[in-house]
Design a protein around this motif. Structure first.
Motif, PDB file in Angstrom:
ATOM      1  N   HIS A 105       9.691  49.097  -3.543  1.00 10.86           N
ATOM      2  CA  HIS A 105       8.580  49.869  -2.982  1.00 10.86           C
ATOM      3  C   HIS A 105       8.623  49.881  -1.465  1.00 10.86           C
ATOM      4  N   VAL A 106       7.829  50.703  -0.901  1.00 11.58           N
ATOM      5  CA  VAL A 106       7.573  50.873   0.524  1.00 11.58           C
ATOM      6  C   VAL A 106       8.719  51.612   1.224  1.00 11.58           C
ATOM      7  N   THR A 107       9.912  51.018   1.353  1.00 10.37           N
ATOM      8  CA  THR A 107      11.008  51.679   2.058  1.00 10.37           C
ATOM      9  C   THR A 107      12.204  51.815   1.119  1.00 10.37           C
ATOM     10  N   ALA A 108      12.594  53.048   0.834  1.00  7.65           N
ATOM     11  CA  ALA A 108      13.720  53.298  -0.067  1.00  7.65           C
ATOM     12  C   ALA A 108      15.011  52.739   0.524  1.00  7.65           C
ATOM     13  N   ALA A 109      15.870  52.221  -0.342  1.00  8.08           N
ATOM     14  CA  ALA A 109      17.201  51.701   0.008  1.00  8.08           C
ATOM     15  C   ALA A 109      17.158  50.451   0.885  1.00  8.08           C
ATOM     16  N   ALA A 110      15.991  49.830   1.012  1.00 14.82           N
ATOM     17  CA  ALA A 110      15.869  48.582   1.766  1.00 14.82           C
ATOM     18  C   ALA A 110      15.300  47.513   0.847  1.00 14.82           C
ATOM     19  N   THR A 111      15.730  46.295   1.070  1.00 12.52           N
ATOM     20  CA  THR A 111      15.197  45.143   0.351  1.00 12.52           C
ATOM     21  C   THR A 111      14.634  44.186   1.379  1.00 12.52           C
ATOM     22  N   THR A 112      13.459  43.656   1.084  1.00  8.03           N
ATOM     23  CA  THR A 112      12.837  42.689   1.983  1.00  8.03           C
ATOM     24  C   THR A 112      12.504  41.431   1.203  1.00  8.03           C
ATOM     25  N   LEU A 113      12.560  40.307   1.894  1.00  6.70           N
ATOM     26  CA  LEU A 113      12.128  39.049   1.291  1.00  6.70           C
ATOM     27  C   LEU A 113      11.353  38.264   2.324  1.00  6.70           C
ATOM     28  N   GLY A 114      10.486  37.377   1.858  1.00  9.02           N
ATOM     29  CA  GLY A 114       9.659  36.638   2.799  1.00  9.02           C
ATOM     30  C   GLY A 114       9.094  35.365   2.219  1.00  9.02           C
ATOM     31  N   LEU A 115       8.622  34.522   3.122  1.00  6.27           N
ATOM     32  CA  LEU A 115       7.991  33.258   2.770  1.00  6.27           C
ATOM     33  C   LEU A 115       6.775  33.029   3.657  1.00  6.27           C
ATOM     34  N   PRO A 116       5.756  32.356   3.125  1.00  6.41           N
ATOM     35  CA  PRO A 116       4.566  32.082   3.924  1.00  6.41           C
ATOM     36  C   PRO A 116       4.760  30.903   4.868  1.00  6.41           C
ATOM     37  N   ILE A 117       3.998  30.915   5.925  1.00  5.45           N
ATOM     38  CA  ILE A 117       3.837  29.761   6.810  1.00  5.45           C
ATOM     39  C   ILE A 117       2.421  29.267   6.560  1.00  5.45           C
ATOM     40  N   VAL A 118       2.286  27.997   6.227  1.00 12.70           N
ATOM     41  CA  VAL A 118       0.965  27.466   5.882  1.00 12.70           C
ATOM     42  C   VAL A 118       0.500  26.465   6.932  1.00 12.70           C
ATOM     43  N   ASN A 119      -0.822  26.347   7.048  1.00 12.14           N
ATOM     44  CA  ASN A 119      -1.365  25.356   7.967  1.00 12.14           C
ATOM     45  C   ASN A 119      -1.420  23.992   7.267  1.00 12.14           C
ATOM     46  N   ARG A 120      -1.924  22.997   7.936  1.00 13.10           N
ATOM     47  CA  ARG A 120      -1.913  21.642   7.360  1.00 13.10           C
ATOM     48  C   ARG A 120      -2.778  21.516   6.120  1.00 13.10           C
ATOM     49  N   TYR A 121      -3.625  22.500   5.853  1.00 14.23           N
ATOM     50  CA  TYR A 121      -4.445  22.498   4.648  1.00 14.23           C
ATOM     51  C   TYR A 121      -3.799  23.273   3.506  1.00 14.23           C
ATOM     52  N   GLY A 122      -2.609  23.812   3.751  1.00  7.62           N
ATOM     53  CA  GLY A 122      -1.896  24.575   2.733  1.00  7.62           C
ATOM     54  C   GLY A 122      -2.281  26.037   2.651  1.00  7.62           C
ATOM     55  N   HIS A 123      -3.063  26.523   3.620  1.00  4.64           N
ATOM     56  CA  HIS A 123      -3.490  27.922   3.625  1.00  4.64           C
ATOM     57  C   HIS A 123      -2.463  28.791   4.348  1.00  4.64           C
ATOM     58  N   PRO A 124      -2.034  29.882   3.710  1.00  4.85           N
ATOM     59  CA  PRO A 124      -1.073  30.771   4.369  1.00  4.85           C
ATOM     60  C   PRO A 124      -1.762  31.598   5.452  1.00  4.85           C
ATOM     61  N   PHE A 125      -1.240  31.527   6.658  1.00  6.03           N
ATOM     62  CA  PHE A 125      -1.831  32.293   7.757  1.00  6.03           C
ATOM     63  C   PHE A 125      -0.824  33.247   8.393  1.00  6.03           C
ATOM     64  N   GLY A 158       6.145  21.981  11.240  1.00  5.28           N
ATOM     65  CA  GLY A 158       6.196  20.667  11.876  1.00  5.28           C
ATOM     66  C   GLY A 158       5.659  20.711  13.302  1.00  5.28           C
ATOM     67  N   ALA A 159       6.043  21.742  14.034  1.00  2.00           N
ATOM     68  CA  ALA A 159       5.558  21.881  15.414  1.00  2.00           C
ATOM     69  C   ALA A 159       4.049  22.125  15.428  1.00  2.00           C
ATOM     70  N   LEU A 160       3.570  22.930  14.495  1.00  2.03           N
ATOM     71  CA  LEU A 160       2.125  23.174  14.431  1.00  2.03           C
ATOM     72  C   LEU A 160       1.354  21.912  14.080  1.00  2.03           C
ATOM     73  N   GLU A 161       1.916  21.110  13.205  1.00  2.00           N
ATOM     74  CA  GLU A 161       1.281  19.854  12.822  1.00  2.00           C
ATOM     75  C   GLU A 161       1.120  18.940  14.054  1.00  2.00           C
ATOM     76  N   GLN A 162       2.127  18.941  14.909  1.00  2.00           N
ATOM     77  CA  GLN A 162       2.076  18.097  16.103  1.00  2.00           C
ATOM     78  C   GLN A 162       0.997  18.544  17.076  1.00  2.00           C
ATOM     79  N   VAL A 163       0.821  19.859  17.234  1.00  2.00           N
ATOM     80  CA  VAL A 163      -0.155  20.337  18.223  1.00  2.00           C
ATOM     81  C   VAL A 163      -1.559  20.483  17.639  1.00  2.00           C
ATOM     82  N   THR A 164      -1.716  20.420  16.326  1.00  2.00           N
ATOM     83  CA  THR A 164      -3.058  20.591  15.753  1.00  2.00           C
ATOM     84  C   THR A 164      -3.585  19.302  15.132  1.00  2.00           C
ATOM     85  N   ARG A 165      -2.849  18.228  15.283  1.00  2.00           N
ATOM     86  CA  ARG A 165      -3.307  16.948  14.720  1.00  2.00           C
ATOM     87  C   ARG A 165      -4.597  16.524  15.434  1.00  2.00           C
ATOM     88  N   PRO A 166      -5.614  16.134  14.656  1.00  2.00           N
ATOM     89  CA  PRO A 166      -6.883  15.727  15.290  1.00  2.00           C
ATOM     90  C   PRO A 166      -6.753  14.434  16.066  1.00  2.00           C
TER      91      PRO A 166
END
Length: 166
Positions: A105-125, A158-166
């Protein structure tokens, strides 16, 4: 991260963020490969679930949240050549694969793949996704590309965890 992935793979790489029930592309890096799959412009807004980045943002969510988002976006899917059943079929396949895959879907003759980036609570942002002409994305190469994306995402989280650690 996007530049490293583009240089390593020869494919176009995107960074999208979640905005309510949408995904918004906030960056794109192109590789030196002569045929480019420019499936998404920086600033483009799409319903969650459309494209690999938007689908990646749904992957970690519980079923009730996915159902709510898909219902809310149902009327907008048609303009992206999708229906609720076709989106759900692609999402279930992606959940089985462990990564978002858009090869129909979306763009003919193209394939896309992806993965989420999650915060320390496991929420994809955010999501990293990549696009190439379909002939460059056979299943074996998809698996190799997913490993590259996972490695970058681990560094980002990992970098986000370092800068957002309480």
């Amino acid at each position: 991260s996007l530049q490293r992935i583009a240089e390593q793979t020869g494919d176009t790489v995107f960074l999208s963020v979640r905005s309510g029930y949408d995904s918004v592309c906030i960056d794109r890096k192109e590789s030196g490969f002569p045929i480019k799959a420019l499936t998404l412009e920086v600033g483009a807004r799409r319903p969650l679930g459309v494209g690999a980045g938007g689908m990646a943002l749904l992957l970690p969510l519980p079923d009730d949240a996915i159902d709510e988002i898909v219902r809310a976006n149902a009327r907008r899917l048609g303009s992206h050549s999708l229906t609720v059943p076709s989106l759900m079929k692609m999402l279930r396949r992606s959940q089985r694969l462990g990564y978002a895959l858009n090869d129909a879907h979306v763009t003919a003759a193209a394939t896309t793949l992806g993965l989420p980036i999650v915060n320390r609570y496991g929420h994809p942002f955010a999501a990293l996704s990549m696009a190439a002409i379909s002939s460059r994305m056979p299943p074996k190469r998809q698996a190799e590309l997913v490993v590259i994306l996972q490695s970058e995402i681990e560094m980002i989280e990992g970098a986000l965890e370092q800068v957002t650690r309480p």
